[in-house]
Structure formats: structure tokens, C-alpha cells
Enzyme design. Structure first.
Site, mmCIF file in Angstrom:
data_model
loop_
_atom_site.group_PDB
_atom_site.id
_atom_site.type_symbol
_atom_site.label_atom_id
_atom_site.label_comp_id
_atom_site.label_asym_id
_atom_site.label_seq_id
_atom_site.Cartn_x
_atom_site.Cartn_y
_atom_site.Cartn_z
ATOM 1 C CB CYS A 68 -0.815 0.122 1.267
ATOM 2 S SG CYS A 68 -2.090 1.457 1.250
ATOM 3 C CB CYS A 72 -1.182 3.665 8.243
ATOM 4 S SG CYS A 72 -2.300 4.285 6.635
ATOM 5 C CB CYS A 75 -0.951 -0.089 8.196
ATOM 6 S SG CYS A 75 -1.758 -1.442 7.017
ATOM 7 C CB CYS A 112 -15.628 -7.131 6.311
ATOM 8 S SG CYS A 112 -14.877 -5.411 6.167
ATOM 9 C CB CYS A 143 -18.573 -4.979 5.286
ATOM 10 S SG CYS A 143 -17.541 -3.678 6.011
ATOM 11 C CB CYS A 203 -18.512 0.168 9.017
ATOM 12 S SG CYS A 203 -17.306 -0.780 10.401
ATOM 13 N NE ARG A 275 -17.480 -5.657 13.726
ATOM 14 C CZ ARG A 275 -17.909 -4.721 12.447
ATOM 15 N NH1 ARG A 275 -16.726 -4.101 12.200
ATOM 16 N NH2 ARG A 275 -18.988 -4.689 12.217
HETATM 17 N N1 SAM Z 1 -6.924 0.612 3.217
HETATM 18 C C1 SAM Z 1 -7.799 0.682 3.688
HETATM 19 C C2 SAM Z 1 -7.847 1.996 4.573
HETATM 20 O O1 SAM Z 1 -6.970 2.133 5.273
HETATM 21 O O2 SAM Z 1 -9.116 2.272 4.832
HETATM 22 C C3 SAM Z 1 -8.712 -0.503 4.121
HETATM 23 C C4 SAM Z 1 -8.055 -1.363 4.830
HETATM 24 S S1 SAM Z 1 -7.047 -0.637 6.465
HETATM 25 C C5 SAM Z 1 -5.828 -2.373 6.814
HETATM 26 C C6 SAM Z 1 -8.492 -0.893 7.654
HETATM 27 C C7 SAM Z 1 -8.304 -0.505 9.069
HETATM 28 O O3 SAM Z 1 -7.473 -1.559 9.822
HETATM 29 C C8 SAM Z 1 -7.586 0.708 9.391
HETATM 30 O O4 SAM Z 1 -8.098 1.673 9.089
HETATM 31 C C9 SAM Z 1 -6.970 0.438 10.517
HETATM 32 O O5 SAM Z 1 -7.943 1.058 11.553
HETATM 33 C C10 SAM Z 1 -6.830 -0.908 10.851
HETATM 34 N N2 SAM Z 1 -5.608 -1.779 11.194
HETATM 35 C C11 SAM Z 1 -4.524 -1.486 10.339
HETATM 36 N N3 SAM Z 1 -3.569 -2.049 10.993
HETATM 37 C C12 SAM Z 1 -3.778 -2.320 12.265
HETATM 38 C C13 SAM Z 1 -3.168 -2.655 13.302
HETATM 39 N N4 SAM Z 1 -1.832 -3.051 13.352
HETATM 40 N N5 SAM Z 1 -3.900 -2.826 14.534
HETATM 41 C C14 SAM Z 1 -4.994 -2.368 14.656
HETATM 42 N N6 SAM Z 1 -5.755 -2.111 13.410
HETATM 43 C C15 SAM Z 1 -5.187 -2.011 12.477
HETATM 44 C C1 DTB Z 2 -11.201 -2.587 11.326
HETATM 45 O O1 DTB Z 2 -11.499 -1.504 11.942
HETATM 46 N N1 DTB Z 2 -10.428 -3.541 11.746
HETATM 47 C C2 DTB Z 2 -10.001 -4.457 10.875
HETATM 48 C C3 DTB Z 2 -11.269 -3.961 9.717
HETATM 49 N N2 DTB Z 2 -11.807 -2.830 10.034
HETATM 50 C C4 DTB Z 2 -10.640 -3.912 8.480
HETATM 51 C C5 DTB Z 2 -8.747 -4.687 10.577
HETATM 52 C C6 DTB Z 2 -7.845 -4.876 11.642
HETATM 53 C C7 DTB Z 2 -6.360 -5.206 10.882
HETATM 54 C C8 DTB Z 2 -5.354 -5.468 11.910
HETATM 55 C C9 DTB Z 2 -4.220 -5.808 11.299
HETATM 56 C C10 DTB Z 2 -4.051 -6.754 10.317
HETATM 57 O O2 DTB Z 2 -4.508 -7.995 10.424
HETATM 58 O O3 DTB Z 2 -3.395 -6.594 9.032
HETATM 59 FE FE1 SF4 Z 3 -3.060 1.170 3.315
HETATM 60 FE FE2 SF4 Z 3 -2.787 -0.070 5.683
HETATM 61 FE FE3 SF4 Z 3 -3.120 2.655 5.615
HETATM 62 FE FE4 SF4 Z 3 -5.091 0.923 4.935
HETATM 63 S S1 SF4 Z 3 -4.323 1.249 7.011
HETATM 64 S S2 SF4 Z 3 -4.258 2.983 3.649
HETATM 65 S S3 SF4 Z 3 -3.913 -0.880 3.758
HETATM 66 S S4 SF4 Z 3 -1.203 1.606 5.006
#
Ligand code: SAM
Ligand code: DTB
Ligand code: SF4
Length: 328
Positions: A68, A72, A75, A112, A143, A203, A275
Site C-alpha cells: 500500500c 499509516c 499498518c 468484510c 462490507c 462503519c 465492535r
Molecule cells: N486501506 C484501507 C484503509 O486504510 O481504509 C482499508 C484497509 S485498512 C487495513 C483498515 C483498518 O485496519 C485501518 O483503518 C486500521 O484502523 C486497521 N488496522 C490496520 N493495521 C492495524 C493494526 N496493526 N492494529 C489495529 N488495527 C489496524
Molecule cells: C477495522 O476497524 N479493523 C479491521 C477491519 N476494520 C478492516 C482490520 C484490522 C487489521 C489488523 C491488522 C491486520 O490484520 O493486518
Molecule cells: Fe494502506 Fe494499511 Fe493505511 Fe489501509 S491502513 S491505507 S492498507 S497502509
């Protein structure tokens, strides 16, 4: 009806819970309550709007993993961090179908699909539409969480049958720049507006345990609660610390503070499904039980989130039985 009879217009807003304005101070004051008082209030609000023993279950699938362009700090899928997550192409229909069938068999009600995109291209949306149709044909709610959307993209997803769009605000506006530099808060809010206008359920939630202050947690909740109407679904994630991400090594949040965040979300967003999201694998059963008492009524269900682990189905079934919880 005679011409003089008054006509009562139903404002669209009146179909939802009325959105009370929540100042950050007022939300912070909730956080400051003695724990027992806070949980009692949250449980009261919860019982006014929901069956307190019913929990909704969503299964997650990463349909496009890694690589990506966003940075973030939490992430594992960001191309900016060296986490060992490989970049993959969009998953094919047969693989998604099999995962959705397994989710039905396990007893999930919503499926989802998440993609590691900053924003999908229009041709990505065309492919996701096919996936959504397949998921819906199995009787699941659908979702998607695909990053930022334009208005026409949101309309196309709604048209395909998407019930919920997940797009998290993640943290308080003033903390956002510490966590992400490749986009701004207003862009997130704009997408939430497009989702709402297209008629999908919103959501939106966030992550705690990223080193933020209590005031910043209150700022996140206030921001969500003041959306009008507030989101129908509010995921509260505890940071899953992944080696290679900038936030790995952050001091762990006191579990009671996590429970407090759930309670405050419940009180300020009375009709939302709150959630208990990422972080459950490392959480004891007693803390999870407190989260349900605080008003959490939804979980991610299945042994994987997107790239990290989640309690397996057997452990969750056992927990539901021990607590007398019912899946909806
Ligand atoms: N890329 C899209 C976005 O960022 O909206 C969708 C996928 S992203 C992985 C969805 C959500 O996962 C993020 O907004 C964040 O809240 C959650 N997330 C990602 N990494 C995480 C982590 N290490 N621990 C907890 N939540 C995480
Ligand atoms: C949300 O709030 N939490 C989920 C879902 N929406 C997409 C994602 C959590 C991701 C946790 C880190 C991972 O598994 O990569
Ligand atoms: Fe990309 Fe992860 Fe950020 Fe979603 S949360 S925009 S997958 S870097």
C-alpha cells in the site's frame, strides 16, 4: 384528506438516532468516571437499544494484501514499512467464494473484504462489484474497506449491494499527523460523506494504544459521535503491534482504558454496533467479557483479521457459551 390538514414531514435524520453534539470535554468527562459508574451507564444505554446478550459476527478477508502506498504507522501492509508482508494482486472470485462459504458455515452474518489501497481505481471497483455480488448471493451482508472513494464509486458499491463501508478515522484529528503523513483527516471525512450519501451504512472507528493521550481518545470518539447521524458500526481496535512498523514497541494500553473506550463509544453512539475489533488475540477472556458488559456487541470472527491473527472459532464459541452470548 382536506387541503387544510397539517402535513408532518419526516426528516431523513429522524429515521436515525438523533445525534447529540458531544464536546471533547464531555466525552473526556465520561472517561474520567469511576470504572463501575461508567460501565453501569454504558450497560443501561446498551439495554435501551439492544439485546445485551446478542453479538453480531463479521468475518474478514484481505482481498488485496500489501504494497500500500500510504504510510499509516500502525499498518503491516504499508509499502513504507519492512514487515515481511508480500504485495499480492486482487484475489480471484473462486477464492473469495470459498472464504465466504466458510464464513456462512461458521455462523458469520457479515463478510468484510479489505484491500490495501489508498483509493481504488474505477476498474478495481468493477472487479470488487463481482465479488460483492457473489458474497450477497450466499445470504451474507457485505462490507468493503477499500480506502478513499469518489462519489460515483460509492454509488457503484451501493448498487452492487454493499451494506456497510468501513473507513476508520483511526485517531483524533490533532494526532493524525503523527500517525499518517500521506493523507489528511478531511479526506477521510469526505469519503464518509460519499458513503453516507450513497446510502450505505457507515462503519467507522479507530485504533487505541498508539501512544495517544486520553484526551485524544476522547477526541476520536467525539469526532465519530458528532457525525450526523453517527456511524451504524464502530470498530474499536487495539493496536496490533507488528515488527517493522513505526508503532511497534509502543507502551501497551491499560486494558481497563480499552474497556473504558468501548463504554464511552456505547454511551455516545447509543444505536451503533460497537465492535470489539483487532487486539482480541492478545486479550484475556475476562477483558473481553468486560468489553461486552461495556456495550460491545460485535466482533471479527475467524482465525485471521487481514494479515494478523484473531482468536480461532473454537475459542470464540467457548467464550460465547461461557458468557451466555448469542450470535446474531
Ligand atoms: N486501506 C484501507 C484503509 O486504510 O481504509 C482499508 C484497509 S485498512 C487495513 C483498515 C483498518 O485496519 C485501518 O483503518 C486500521 O484502523 C486497521 N488496522 C490496520 N493495521 C492495524 C493494526 N496493526 N492494529 C489495529 N488495527 C489496524
Ligand atoms: C477495522 O476497524 N479493523 C479491521 C477491519 N476494520 C478492516 C482490520 C484490522 C487489521 C489488523 C491488522 C491486520 O490484520 O493486518
Ligand atoms: Fe494502506 Fe494499511 Fe493505511 Fe489501509 S491502513 S491505507 S492498507 S497502509
Amino acid at each position: 384528506m382536506t387541503a387544510t390538514q397539517p402535513i408532518h414531514l419526516v426528516r431523513p435524520q429522524a429515521l436515525h438516532a438523533s445525534s447529540e453534539r458531544w464536546s471533547v470535554d464531555a466525552v473526556e468527562a465520561l472517561f474520567e468516571l469511576p470504572f463501575n459508574d461508567l460501565l453501569f451507564r454504558a450497560q443501561q444505554v446498551h439495554r435501551e437499544h439492544f439485546d445485551a446478550n446478542a453479538v453480531q459476527r463479521s468475518t474478514l478477508l484481505s482481498i488485496k494484501t500489501g504494497g500500500c502506498p500510504e504510510d499509516c504507522g500502525y499498518c503491516p501492509q504499508s509499502a513504507h514499512h519492512d514487515t515481511g508482508v508480500e504485495a499480492d494482486k486482487l484475489m480471484d472470485l473462486a477464492t473469495v467464494r470459498a472464504a465466504a462459504q466458510a464464513a456462512v458455515a461458521a455462523g458469520a452474518s457479515r463478510f468484510c473484504m479489505g484491500a490495501a489501497w489508498r483509493e481504488p481505481k474505477d476498474r478495481d471497483i468493477e472487479k470488487v462489484v463481482e465479488l460483492v455480488r457473489e458474497v450477497k448471493s450466499l445470504g451474507l451482508e457485505a462490507c468493503c474497506t477499500l480506502g478513499m472513494l469518489s462519489k460515483p464509486q460509492a454509488l457503484a458499491l451501493k448498487e452492487a449491494g454493499v451494506d456497510y463501508y468501513n473507513h476508520n478515522l483511526d485517531t483524533a484529528p490533532e494526532a493524525y499527523g503523527r500517525i499518517i503523513s500521506t493523507r489528511v483527516y478531511e479526506e477521510r471525512l469526505a469519503t464518509l460523506g460519499h458513503v453516507r450519501e450513497a446510502g450505505m451504512n457507515v462503519c467507522s472507528g479507530g485504533i487505541v494504544g498508539m501512544g495517544e493521550s486520553r484526551r485524544e481518545r476522547a477526541g476520536l470518539v467525539a469526532q465519530l459521535a458528532n457525525l450526523d447521524p453517527h456511524p451504524e458500526s464502530v470498530p474499536i481496535n487495539e493496536l496490533v503491534q507488528v515488527e517493522g512498523t513505526p508503532l511497534a514497541g509502543t507502551d501497551k494500553l491499560d486494558p481497563f482504558e480499552f474497556v473504558r473506550t468501548i463504554a464511552v463509544a456505547r454511551i455516545t453512539m447509543p444505536t451503533a454496533y460497537v465492535r470489539l475489533s483487532a487486539g482480541r488475540q492478545a486479550m484475556g477472556d475476562a477483558v473481553q467479557a468486560l468489553c461486552f458488559l461495556a456495550g460491545a456487541n460485535s466482533i471479527f470472527y475467524g482465525d485471521k483479521l487481514l494479515t494478523t491473527g484473531n482468536p480461532d472459532i473454537e475459542r470464540d464459541e467457548t467464550l460465547f457459551t461461557r458468557l451466555g452470548l448469542r450470535a446474531v
